[in-house]
Design an enzyme around this catalytic site. Structure first.
Site, PDB file in Angstrom:
ATOM      1  N   LYS A 111       0.842  -1.208   0.000  1.00 27.31           N
ATOM      2  CA  LYS A 111       0.000   0.000   0.000  1.00 27.31           C
ATOM      3  C   LYS A 111       0.873   1.253   0.000  1.00 27.31           C
ATOM      4  O   LYS A 111       0.594   2.218  -0.716  1.00 27.31           O
ATOM      5  CB  LYS A 111      -0.938  -0.033   1.221  1.00 27.31           C
ATOM      6  CG  LYS A 111      -2.037  -1.081   1.047  1.00 27.31           C
ATOM      7  CD  LYS A 111      -2.738  -1.466   2.333  1.00 27.31           C
ATOM      8  CE  LYS A 111      -3.673  -2.652   2.052  1.00 27.31           C
ATOM      9  NZ  LYS A 111      -4.244  -3.278   3.223  1.00 27.31           N
ATOM     10  N   GLN A 151      -5.220  -2.211   9.190  1.00 27.55           N
ATOM     11  CA  GLN A 151      -4.920  -3.509   8.584  1.00 27.55           C
ATOM     12  C   GLN A 151      -5.497  -4.634   9.453  1.00 27.55           C
ATOM     13  O   GLN A 151      -5.275  -4.687  10.662  1.00 27.55           O
ATOM     14  CB  GLN A 151      -3.386  -3.676   8.431  1.00 27.55           C
ATOM     15  CG  GLN A 151      -2.959  -4.918   7.704  1.00 27.55           C
ATOM     16  CD  GLN A 151      -3.433  -4.964   6.250  1.00 27.55           C
ATOM     17  OE1 GLN A 151      -3.515  -3.956   5.574  1.00 27.55           O
ATOM     18  NE2 GLN A 151      -3.763  -6.160   5.775  1.00 27.55           N
ATOM     19  N   ASP A 177     -11.752   1.346   3.128  1.00 33.42           N
ATOM     20  CA  ASP A 177     -12.022  -0.084   2.941  1.00 33.42           C
ATOM     21  C   ASP A 177     -13.488  -0.350   2.586  1.00 33.42           C
ATOM     22  O   ASP A 177     -13.825  -1.416   2.077  1.00 33.42           O
ATOM     23  CB  ASP A 177     -11.727  -0.838   4.247  1.00 33.42           C
ATOM     24  CG  ASP A 177     -10.324  -1.426   4.298  1.00 33.42           C
ATOM     25  OD1 ASP A 177      -9.837  -1.886   3.255  1.00 33.42           O
ATOM     26  OD2 ASP A 177      -9.736  -1.425   5.398  1.00 33.42           O
TER      27      ASP A 177
HETATM   28  N1  GUN Z   1      -6.638  -7.725   5.486  1.00 33.60           N
HETATM   29  C1  GUN Z   1      -6.838  -8.520   4.405  1.00 33.60           C
HETATM   30  N2  GUN Z   1      -7.524  -7.846   3.450  1.00 33.60           N
HETATM   31  C2  GUN Z   1      -7.752  -6.610   3.942  1.00 33.60           C
HETATM   32  C3  GUN Z   1      -8.404  -5.463   3.409  1.00 33.60           C
HETATM   33  O1  GUN Z   1      -8.926  -5.441   2.293  1.00 33.60           O
HETATM   34  N3  GUN Z   1      -8.429  -4.376   4.232  1.00 33.60           N
HETATM   35  C4  GUN Z   1      -7.869  -4.382   5.470  1.00 33.60           C
HETATM   36  N4  GUN Z   1      -7.979  -3.264   6.196  1.00 33.60           N
HETATM   37  N5  GUN Z   1      -7.262  -5.429   5.983  1.00 33.60           N
HETATM   38  C5  GUN Z   1      -7.198  -6.536   5.215  1.00 33.60           C
END
Ligand code: GUN
Length: 285
Positions: A53, A97, A120
């Site tokens: 990211k 996350q 998200d």
């Molecule tokens: N962990 C695995 N996939 C995701 C996601 O799309 N967003 C977040 N915040 N954590 C994750």
């Protein structure tokens, strides 16, 4: 062999386009979109996702702040970090996350993020917007999947789509997006009886179960479009692999995505896009 759709290539094109847009936005509004990422603990998978990211933000020119805290952080401390980010007018997007350590209530944390910074699309307000077809933030992986299908002009209307997996992050929202595009959608999961009979019917098969090489050739209809959302370690080689046994299926599918280089990079590009959308709402409100 079916066509391998490169999510990586598509995501690079999307990032190049967004980079240009961000330059224009900075000229117009005097600042860049800003994404704050919170990482709790040092789980290798989560660390690697967060790095991806950060890299994408850098590529596109979006400002990124990553806040790292140890896994014994209290829920109150985490809530306080989110509260500060919610109140900061120069933060447009907040991503925590997942998964979080077990002593932290994940639902409580997700619900504490301001819905207009919830890049998200996990906050109940954004979930409701998706189900009610109202404007809101669409979760990144489902958005990326639809863009991958659209990139090849794959007809969705009237097609039988099967989504294997019913998670809030992928299975449920992608099913809704497919339904909105007039597919006939079946959601299969770990308790589905005769799974093979269900998946074999699908014109479009989307798998998000987190089981390495789970989908084999005898589970796929000839000519099906197969989208692999899994990110697993191969049981023998320990290399990254998907939920689909790619080599076993590639000759049977008409289109197929690969892991790595498939849906993963598109998810991150859609996250950057959601950050830009949140920024636009902030500066234009
Ligand atoms: N962990 C695995 N996939 C995701 C996601 O799309 N967003 C977040 N915040 N954590 C994750």
């Amino acid at each position: 062999m079916g066509k391998v759709i490169s999510g990586k290539e598509l995501s690079l094109k999307k990032r190049a386009y967004m980079k240009n847009e961000v330059i224009k936005l900075e000229n117009k509004y005097g600042r860049k979109p800003h994404l704050a990422v919170i990482l709790i603990g040092d789980d290798p998978g989560s660390v690697s996702y967060v790095k991806g990211k950060e890299k994408a933000c850098l590529e596109v020119g979006v400002k990124n702040t990553t806040i790292v805290r140890p896994k014994d952080i209290t829920q109150e401390e985490l809530l306080s970090i989110i509260h500060d980010l919610n109140c900061d007018p120069y933060v447009d997007g907040i991503l925590v996350q997942l998964p979080l350590p077990s002593h932290i209530n994940q639902t409580f944390i997700i619900n504490s993020i301001s819905p207009d910074k919830d890049v998200d699309g996990f906050h109940p307000q954004n979930v409701a917007s998706l189900y009610l077809k109202q404007p809101g933030i669409i979760p990144c992986t489902p958005k990326g999947i639809i863009e991958v299908l659209d990139s090849e002009n794959i007809d969705i209307e009237g097609k039988k789509a099967c989504v294997v997996g019913r998670s809030n992050i992928v299975g449920l929202p992608v099913s809704k997006l497919l339904l909105d595009k007039n597919a006939t959608v079946t959601i299969a999961h770990s308790r589905t009886k005769n799974l093979k009979e269900v998946t074999k019917n699908a014109d479009i098969l989307i798998i998000a179960v987190g089981k390495p090489l789970f989908i084999k050739e005898d589970m796929v209809k000839p000519g099906a479009v197969v989208i692999d959302v899994g990110v697993n370690r191969h049981p023998i080689t320990n290399k990254l692999c998907g939920d689909v046994d790619f080599d076993n299926i590639k000759d049977k599918a008409s289109f197929i995505t690969k892991v790595p280089g498939g849906i993963g990079p598109m998810t991150i590009s859609c996250l950057i896009e959601n950050t830009i959308e949140c920024f636009l709402k902030h500066v234009e409100d």
